[in-house]
Design an enzyme around this catalytic site. Structure first.
Site, PDB file in Angstrom:
ATOM      1  N   LYS A 105       0.839  -1.217   0.000  1.00 28.72           N
ATOM      2  CA  LYS A 105       0.000   0.000   0.000  1.00 28.72           C
ATOM      3  C   LYS A 105       0.871   1.264   0.000  1.00 28.72           C
ATOM      4  O   LYS A 105       0.624   2.196  -0.753  1.00 28.72           O
ATOM      5  CB  LYS A 105      -0.939   0.052   1.218  1.00 28.72           C
ATOM      6  CG  LYS A 105      -1.924  -1.099   1.325  1.00 28.72           C
ATOM      7  CD  LYS A 105      -2.896  -0.902   2.476  1.00 28.72           C
ATOM      8  CE  LYS A 105      -2.261  -0.882   3.862  1.00 28.72           C
ATOM      9  NZ  LYS A 105      -1.671  -2.170   4.290  1.00 28.72           N
ATOM     10  N   ARG A 140      -9.752   0.555   8.650  1.00 27.36           N
ATOM     11  CA  ARG A 140      -9.241  -0.748   9.047  1.00 27.36           C
ATOM     12  C   ARG A 140     -10.287  -1.574   9.795  1.00 27.36           C
ATOM     13  O   ARG A 140      -9.992  -2.694  10.209  1.00 27.36           O
ATOM     14  CB  ARG A 140      -8.042  -0.532   9.969  1.00 27.36           C
ATOM     15  CG  ARG A 140      -6.736  -1.096   9.440  1.00 27.36           C
ATOM     16  CD  ARG A 140      -5.684  -0.748  10.462  1.00 27.36           C
ATOM     17  NE  ARG A 140      -4.439  -1.413  10.254  1.00 27.36           N
ATOM     18  CZ  ARG A 140      -3.420  -0.901   9.563  1.00 27.36           C
ATOM     19  NH1 ARG A 140      -3.534   0.261   8.963  1.00 27.36           N
ATOM     20  NH2 ARG A 140      -2.298  -1.565   9.462  1.00 27.36           N
ATOM     21  N   ARG A 159      11.481  -6.245   4.624  1.00 23.52           N
ATOM     22  CA  ARG A 159      11.376  -4.802   4.845  1.00 23.52           C
ATOM     23  C   ARG A 159      12.151  -4.427   6.113  1.00 23.52           C
ATOM     24  O   ARG A 159      12.877  -3.446   6.140  1.00 23.52           O
ATOM     25  CB  ARG A 159       9.891  -4.408   4.986  1.00 23.52           C
ATOM     26  CG  ARG A 159       9.688  -2.969   5.385  1.00 23.52           C
ATOM     27  CD  ARG A 159       8.239  -2.545   5.253  1.00 23.52           C
ATOM     28  NE  ARG A 159       7.455  -2.903   6.419  1.00 23.52           N
ATOM     29  CZ  ARG A 159       6.132  -2.786   6.487  1.00 23.52           C
ATOM     30  NH1 ARG A 159       5.449  -2.385   5.451  1.00 23.52           N
ATOM     31  NH2 ARG A 159       5.496  -3.100   7.584  1.00 23.52           N
ATOM     32  N   ARG A 187      10.851  -0.597  12.446  1.00 27.00           N
ATOM     33  CA  ARG A 187       9.606  -0.457  13.204  1.00 27.00           C
ATOM     34  C   ARG A 187       9.531  -1.467  14.332  1.00 27.00           C
ATOM     35  O   ARG A 187       9.798  -2.641  14.156  1.00 27.00           O
ATOM     36  CB  ARG A 187       8.423  -0.641  12.257  1.00 27.00           C
ATOM     37  CG  ARG A 187       8.184   0.563  11.393  1.00 27.00           C
ATOM     38  CD  ARG A 187       7.165   0.296  10.309  1.00 27.00           C
ATOM     39  NE  ARG A 187       5.953  -0.370  10.791  1.00 27.00           N
ATOM     40  CZ  ARG A 187       4.868  -0.497  10.042  1.00 27.00           C
ATOM     41  NH1 ARG A 187       4.826  -0.022   8.818  1.00 27.00           N
ATOM     42  NH2 ARG A 187       3.814  -1.114  10.511  1.00 27.00           N
ATOM     43  N   ARG A 225      -0.292  -8.945  13.898  1.00 27.00           N
ATOM     44  CA  ARG A 225      -0.890  -7.963  12.978  1.00 27.00           C
ATOM     45  C   ARG A 225      -1.645  -8.656  11.852  1.00 27.00           C
ATOM     46  O   ARG A 225      -2.683  -8.192  11.420  1.00 27.00           O
ATOM     47  CB  ARG A 225       0.205  -7.044  12.410  1.00 27.00           C
ATOM     48  CG  ARG A 225       0.546  -5.906  13.368  1.00 27.00           C
ATOM     49  CD  ARG A 225       1.888  -5.294  13.085  1.00 27.00           C
ATOM     50  NE  ARG A 225       2.033  -4.802  11.733  1.00 27.00           N
ATOM     51  CZ  ARG A 225       3.206  -4.708  11.095  1.00 27.00           C
ATOM     52  NH1 ARG A 225       4.312  -5.064  11.700  1.00 27.00           N
ATOM     53  NH2 ARG A 225       3.248  -4.250   9.885  1.00 27.00           N
TER      54      ARG A 225
HETATM   55  P1  ADP Z   1       0.920  -2.092   8.233  1.00 25.43           P
HETATM   56  O1  ADP Z   1      -0.004  -1.839   7.088  1.00 25.43           O
HETATM   57  O2  ADP Z   1       2.316  -2.412   7.788  1.00 25.43           O
HETATM   58  O3  ADP Z   1       0.410  -3.052   9.254  1.00 25.43           O
HETATM   59  P2  ADP Z   1       0.581   0.663   9.246  1.00 25.43           P
HETATM   60  O4  ADP Z   1       1.789   1.497   9.149  1.00 25.43           O
HETATM   61  O5  ADP Z   1      -0.541   0.939   8.295  1.00 25.43           O
HETATM   62  O6  ADP Z   1       1.118  -0.814   9.113  1.00 25.43           O
HETATM   63  O7  ADP Z   1      -0.011   0.701  10.727  1.00 25.43           O
HETATM   64  C1  ADP Z   1       0.783   0.430  11.860  1.00 25.43           C
HETATM   65  C2  ADP Z   1      -0.075   0.326  13.106  1.00 25.43           C
HETATM   66  O8  ADP Z   1      -0.764   1.567  13.327  1.00 25.43           O
HETATM   67  C3  ADP Z   1      -1.186  -0.716  13.078  1.00 25.43           C
HETATM   68  O9  ADP Z   1      -0.699  -2.005  13.405  1.00 25.43           O
HETATM   69  C4  ADP Z   1      -2.143  -0.156  14.135  1.00 25.43           C
HETATM   70  O10 ADP Z   1      -1.645  -0.373  15.436  1.00 25.43           O
HETATM   71  C5  ADP Z   1      -2.068   1.333  13.881  1.00 25.43           C
HETATM   72  N1  ADP Z   1      -3.083   1.799  12.905  1.00 25.43           N
HETATM   73  C6  ADP Z   1      -2.837   2.357  11.680  1.00 25.43           C
HETATM   74  N2  ADP Z   1      -3.971   2.667  11.050  1.00 25.43           N
HETATM   75  C7  ADP Z   1      -4.986   2.325  11.885  1.00 25.43           C
HETATM   76  C8  ADP Z   1      -6.401   2.379  11.800  1.00 25.43           C
HETATM   77  N3  ADP Z   1      -7.024   2.863  10.719  1.00 25.43           N
HETATM   78  N4  ADP Z   1      -7.115   1.917  12.850  1.00 25.43           N
HETATM   79  C9  ADP Z   1      -6.514   1.431  13.945  1.00 25.43           C
HETATM   80  N5  ADP Z   1      -5.188   1.333  14.097  1.00 25.43           N
HETATM   81  C10 ADP Z   1      -4.415   1.777  13.077  1.00 25.43           C
END
Ligand code: ADP
Length: 191
Positions: A13, A88, A127, A137, A148
């Site tokens: 993404k 999400r 990554r 991270r 996750r």
């Molecule tokens: P990835 O897609 O690699 O899992 P992101 O960078 O999109 O990681 O998100 C990292 C973390 O941020 C998620 O695991 C969650 O804890 C939090 N997060 C991000 N976006 C949301 C969302 N829309 N709702 C709830 N938590 C979120």
């Protein structure tokens, strides 16, 4: 043009959002990046969400909805935005829909990157290995990663049928190379 990118962690993404920013000048709104910046900056919000993000759990819907609806209406989004990491949960999707209709903002494309879940662990491991040490991270370690993915399956995967029912979902093969995926996205946008 406003776009939502959906897909599990490691689907690409972020990479495709950057492509869209470079090609079409759209503003990338990555909720993950926003949360990491808040944590890094030590704000109240950052303190509130740090343990949740580090554990790979979802930040409560009300916090995320507030964060994204405030952000979306700022001037730099007027030329179009890409949502990367939001919505999400189905509640986030429903609320976004309501907020955007009130503000007469339209989502033009919802694009899901379809990737085999068993290939994601490898992708995210790479990554983590490729990132410079200071940019690694907290949530890319093995145990959190698996968590996750299970959070994705349980809470985020249901967002796809939500958009499918609305008739706006386009699913693309996220197993192709990044350039090939970008090309497919361009085709969808040109339709
Ligand atoms: P990835 O897609 O690699 O899992 P992101 O960078 O999109 O990681 O998100 C990292 C973390 O941020 C998620 O695991 C969650 O804890 C939090 N997060 C991000 N976006 C949301 C969302 N829309 N709702 C709830 N938590 C979120």
């Amino acid at each position: 043009m406003n776009i939502i990118l959906l897909g599990p962690p490691g689907a690409g993404k972020g990479t495709q959002a950057k492509h869209l920013t470079n090609t079409f000048g759209l503003k990338q709104l990555s909720t993950g990046d926003m949360l990491r910046a808040a944590i890094e900056g030590g704000s109240n919000l950052g303190k509130q969400v740090q343990l949740i993000v580090d554990a790979g759990d979802l930040v409560p819907d009300n916090i995320m909805i507030e964060m994204i609806t405030t952000r979306i209406t700022r001037a730099d989004c007027a030329g179009g935005f890409i949502l990367d990491g939001f919505p999400r949960t189905v509640l986030q999707a429903e609320t976004l829909h309501e907020v955007l209709s009130l503000k007469k903002i339209k989502i033009d494309h919802v694009i899901a990157l379809d990737v085999k879940l068993d290939s994601l662990l490898g992708r995210i491991r790479n990554r983590a290995l490729e990132a410079p040490e200071d940019q690694r991270r907290q949530d890319d370690d093995e145990k959190t990663l698996k968590h996750r993915l299970s959070v994705y399956k349980e809470q985020t995967a249901p967002v796809l049928p939500y958009y499918e029912k609305l008739g706006v979902l386009k699913t693309l093969d996220g197993m192709l190379t990044p350039d090939e995926v970008s090309k497919k996205i361009n085709e969808v946008l040109a339709e």
